[in-house]
Design an enzyme around this catalytic site. Structure first.
Site, PDB file in Angstrom:
ATOM      1  N   PRO A 146      10.631  65.712  -7.925  1.00 47.40           N
ATOM      2  CA  PRO A 146       9.868  65.656  -9.181  1.00 47.40           C
ATOM      3  C   PRO A 146       8.562  64.899  -8.935  1.00 47.40           C
ATOM      4  CG  PRO A 146      11.603  64.015  -9.215  1.00 47.40           C
ATOM      5  CD  PRO A 146      11.744  64.747  -7.908  1.00 47.40           C
ATOM      6  N   ASP A 323       6.668  61.085  -5.260  1.00 43.05           N
ATOM      7  CA  ASP A 323       7.991  61.378  -5.802  1.00 43.05           C
ATOM      8  C   ASP A 323       8.288  60.370  -6.918  1.00 43.05           C
ATOM      9  OD1 ASP A 323      10.725  61.682  -6.296  1.00 43.05           O
ATOM     10  OD2 ASP A 323      11.173  62.174  -4.206  1.00 43.05           O
ATOM     11  N   HIS A 324       8.434  60.867  -8.130  1.00 44.63           N
ATOM     12  CA  HIS A 324       8.629  59.978  -9.271  1.00 44.63           C
ATOM     13  C   HIS A 324       9.994  59.291  -9.254  1.00 44.63           C
ATOM     14  CE1 HIS A 324       6.692  58.464 -12.768  1.00 44.63           C
ATOM     15  NE2 HIS A 324       5.974  59.533 -13.003  1.00 44.63           N
ATOM     16  N   ARG A 325      10.871  59.675  -8.343  1.00 43.24           N
ATOM     17  CA  ARG A 325      12.169  59.025  -8.243  1.00 43.24           C
ATOM     18  C   ARG A 325      12.069  57.666  -7.556  1.00 43.24           C
ATOM     19  NH1 ARG A 325      15.446  63.633  -5.183  1.00 43.24           N
ATOM     20  NH2 ARG A 325      13.479  63.535  -4.012  1.00 43.24           N
TER      21      ARG A 325
END
Length: 353
Positions: A146, A323-325
């Protein structure tokens, strides 16, 4: 007066045979006339197609191309080579049956027309080799990560001037702009190490973030085989000059096709200098399984406000896909801003030159 009699069936059959014979003779005459007429040079570009025709004993001048403008493609040569020889009956004035003799054709099969667009299919190229590997990696990146993107325009005038000064002092060892920016990136990653991590999925389906003691810095390199990502192992231990030497060495290995798995795998963060292609910006795809990639646009003259006055400056755009994680916009923006500030004021970061 007697009524008219119907034509007997044998007479009808003889009439049909005579008509078919005349048609076959006309077709044969037309073919002979076309064969003896002067021809234009065959429309063929690819030397591979010419070699294929030679190897299969096909006269390229007799092949009708199915590509745009009559361009002769590989499939046209294959079709011509597979076609049976013209039947000898075509030269006879009496065919053996009432049906017209089949004439071999080199025109494209109906499947050569795309059903969706109605356009002719010029060529079909299998997705294989390095292009297949790149496609799989990019597809996996898009499917699993994401990602978000942040970018900033940067005044690189002082960096360009510094590079010119270093080159004037010692042309042989002066680091290039890519190496200087790589040094800024490594300084930023020292402050924001989450951008050089990796996410792993465990057997029970849970995930964990793996942090590393250091950075292997990858960089996108365009080669004749496609896009590859060599990486500088232990890049965090190198000066700008050391990074420049490794960039040159690995680029040469990649372009010569001599880079091995050790050079082409294991990076933890990637730099992508798409400015070399004359573009200003891009939303780069993260190099899976990494979690971030920094893109660098071309450096060009642009109007810029300096101390309240409009001036012409050397400006580039930096873009970070992450990566938004593993982090949020605050960390990503902080890293990008730190790199941008270093580009605008490079001397303080380059004390280790």
């Amino acid at each position: 007066a007697s009524a008219a009699r119907p034509v007997p069936e044998p007479a009808r059959a003889r009439a049909a045979e005579q008509a078919a014979s005349r048609a076959a003779q006309a077709a044969g005459a037309a073919h002979d006339a076309m064969a003896s007429a002067p021809r234009l040079a065959p429309t063929v570009v690819s030397p591979i197609v010419r070699k294929l025709a030679k190897d299969r004993g096909v006269d390229i001048s007799t092949v009708r191309g199915s590509g745009p403008g009559g361009l002769i493609l590989r499939r046209d040569v294959v079709t011509a080579a597979a076609a049976p020889a013209a039947p000898a009956a075509r030269e006879s004035t009496a065919p053996t049956s009432s049906a017209p003799a089949p004439v071999p054709s080199t025109t494209a099969a109906p499947s050569a027309v795309d059903a969706r667009t109605g356009l002719g299919v010029a060529e079909r190229v299998p997705v294989s080799g390095i292009r297949k590997v790149i496609g799989q990696a990019m597809t996996r990146s898009r499917a699993e990560i994401p990602e978000a993107t942040v970018w900033v325009d940067v005044d690189a005038t002082r960096l360009v001037e510094l590079r010119a000064e270093l080159k004037a002092q010692d042309p042989a060892t002066a680091p290039g702009l890519m190496a200087l920016i790589a040094r800024f990136v490594l300084a930023g990653l020292a402050r924001h190490p989450e951008l050089a991590t990796r996410i792993e999925t465990l057997e029970d389906g849970s995930q964990e973030i793996v942090r590393f003691d250091g950075v292997n810095l990858g960089f996108a390199a365009q080669t004749d085989r496609g896009l590859v990502v060599p990486n500088i192992r232990g890049a965090h231990t190198l000066s700008a000059r050391g990074l420049d030497a490794e960039l040159r060495r690995l680029t040469e290995l990649a372009r010569s096709g001599k880079a091995g798995p050790a050079e082409l795998s294991g990076s933890t963060f990637t730099l992508n200098n798409y400015g070399v292609f004359g573009t200003d910006g891009a939303a780069a795809i993260i190099n899976h399984p990494e979690v971030a990639i920094l893109g660098i646009g071309r450096i060009i003259d642009r109007p810029w406000v300096v101390d309240g006055q409009l001036a012409v400056r050397k400006v580039t755009q930096l873009s970070l896909a992450f990566d938004h994680r593993v982090c949020d916009g605050g960390a990503a923006g902080g890293f990008l801003r730190m790199v941008a500030d270093a580009v605008e004021n490079p001397v303080s970061v380059l004390a280790d030159l």
